[in-house]
Design a protein around this motif. Structure first.
Motif, mmCIF file in Angstrom:
data_model
loop_
_atom_site.group_PDB
_atom_site.id
_atom_site.type_symbol
_atom_site.label_atom_id
_atom_site.label_comp_id
_atom_site.label_asym_id
_atom_site.label_seq_id
_atom_site.Cartn_x
_atom_site.Cartn_y
_atom_site.Cartn_z
ATOM 1 N N ALA A 24 39.365 46.806 91.023
ATOM 2 C CA ALA A 24 40.228 46.409 92.136
ATOM 3 C C ALA A 24 41.544 47.189 92.156
ATOM 4 O O ALA A 24 42.323 47.061 93.104
ATOM 5 N N THR A 25 41.794 47.993 91.127
ATOM 6 C CA THR A 25 43.029 48.781 91.065
ATOM 7 C C THR A 25 43.063 49.779 92.216
ATOM 8 O O THR A 25 42.063 50.446 92.501
ATOM 9 N N SER A 26 44.216 49.854 92.891
ATOM 10 C CA SER A 26 44.308 50.746 94.058
ATOM 11 C C SER A 26 44.178 52.208 93.639
ATOM 12 O O SER A 26 44.689 52.625 92.605
ATOM 13 N N ARG A 27 43.509 52.942 94.487
ATOM 14 C CA ARG A 27 43.209 54.351 94.219
ATOM 15 C C ARG A 27 44.256 55.272 94.836
ATOM 16 O O ARG A 27 44.830 54.961 95.879
ATOM 17 N N LEU A 28 44.449 56.406 94.173
ATOM 18 C CA LEU A 28 45.324 57.445 94.721
ATOM 19 C C LEU A 28 44.578 58.266 95.770
ATOM 20 O O LEU A 28 45.172 58.770 96.716
ATOM 21 N N LEU A 29 43.263 58.416 95.585
ATOM 22 C CA LEU A 29 42.390 59.106 96.533
ATOM 23 C C LEU A 29 41.308 58.130 96.983
ATOM 24 O O LEU A 29 40.984 57.195 96.263
ATOM 25 N N LYS A 30 40.724 58.371 98.154
ATOM 26 C CA LYS A 30 39.688 57.467 98.650
ATOM 27 C C LYS A 30 38.366 57.646 97.929
ATOM 28 O O LYS A 30 37.608 56.705 97.760
ATOM 29 N N ARG A 31 38.063 58.878 97.525
ATOM 30 C CA ARG A 31 36.814 59.135 96.808
ATOM 31 C C ARG A 31 36.997 60.314 95.875
ATOM 32 O O ARG A 31 37.987 61.036 95.958
ATOM 33 N N ASN A 32 36.030 60.517 95.010
ATOM 34 C CA ASN A 32 36.080 61.613 94.048
ATOM 35 C C ASN A 32 35.619 62.900 94.726
ATOM 36 O O ASN A 32 34.421 63.146 94.857
ATOM 37 N N TYR A 33 36.556 63.715 95.146
ATOM 38 C CA TYR A 33 36.236 64.954 95.846
ATOM 39 C C TYR A 33 35.701 66.037 94.910
ATOM 40 O O TYR A 33 35.282 67.091 95.349
ATOM 41 N N PHE A 34 35.737 65.768 93.603
ATOM 42 C CA PHE A 34 35.242 66.726 92.627
ATOM 43 C C PHE A 34 33.818 66.430 92.183
ATOM 44 O O PHE A 34 33.275 67.110 91.331
#
Length: 92
Positions: free
Chosen positions: A78-88
């Motif tokens: 549930a921790t807020s993400r810095l990015l929406k998804r893993n672009y790598f």
């Protein structure tokens, strides 16, 4: 459910405490109540590949410097993400 290790049909869904190294290698955190599989035949306790990927993606996408040494799986996810998804992640 079939065990990935011994192929017995005695595997059951459960939850367990796991220890995970952060992606930057700076520390290890304890993750409690993590979805797991436990086999009654061979005794193996493991996480499904999907669960491993969810945890690894989440740890890659959040500010890990703010994590406690120990936390619940639900709190981590549930921790807020810095990015929406893993672009790598090129496996998709």
């Amino acid at each position: 459910m079939i065990c990935q290790w011994c192929e017995s049909d005695t595997a059951r869904e459960t939850s367990s405490t796991v220890y995970w190294e952060l992606p930057d290698g700076t520390k290890v955190i304890e993750i409690q109540n993590t979805p797991s599989v436990h086999c009654l035949e061979c005794g193996m306790n493991y996480q499904r590949d999907e669960t491993v990927k969810e945890i690894e993606d989440q740890l890659f996408l959040i500010d890990t410097s703010k994590l406690e040494k120990s936390m619940m799986y639900e709190t981590l996810m549930a921790t807020s993400r810095l990015l929406k998804r893993n672009y790598f992640d090129f496996s998709k």
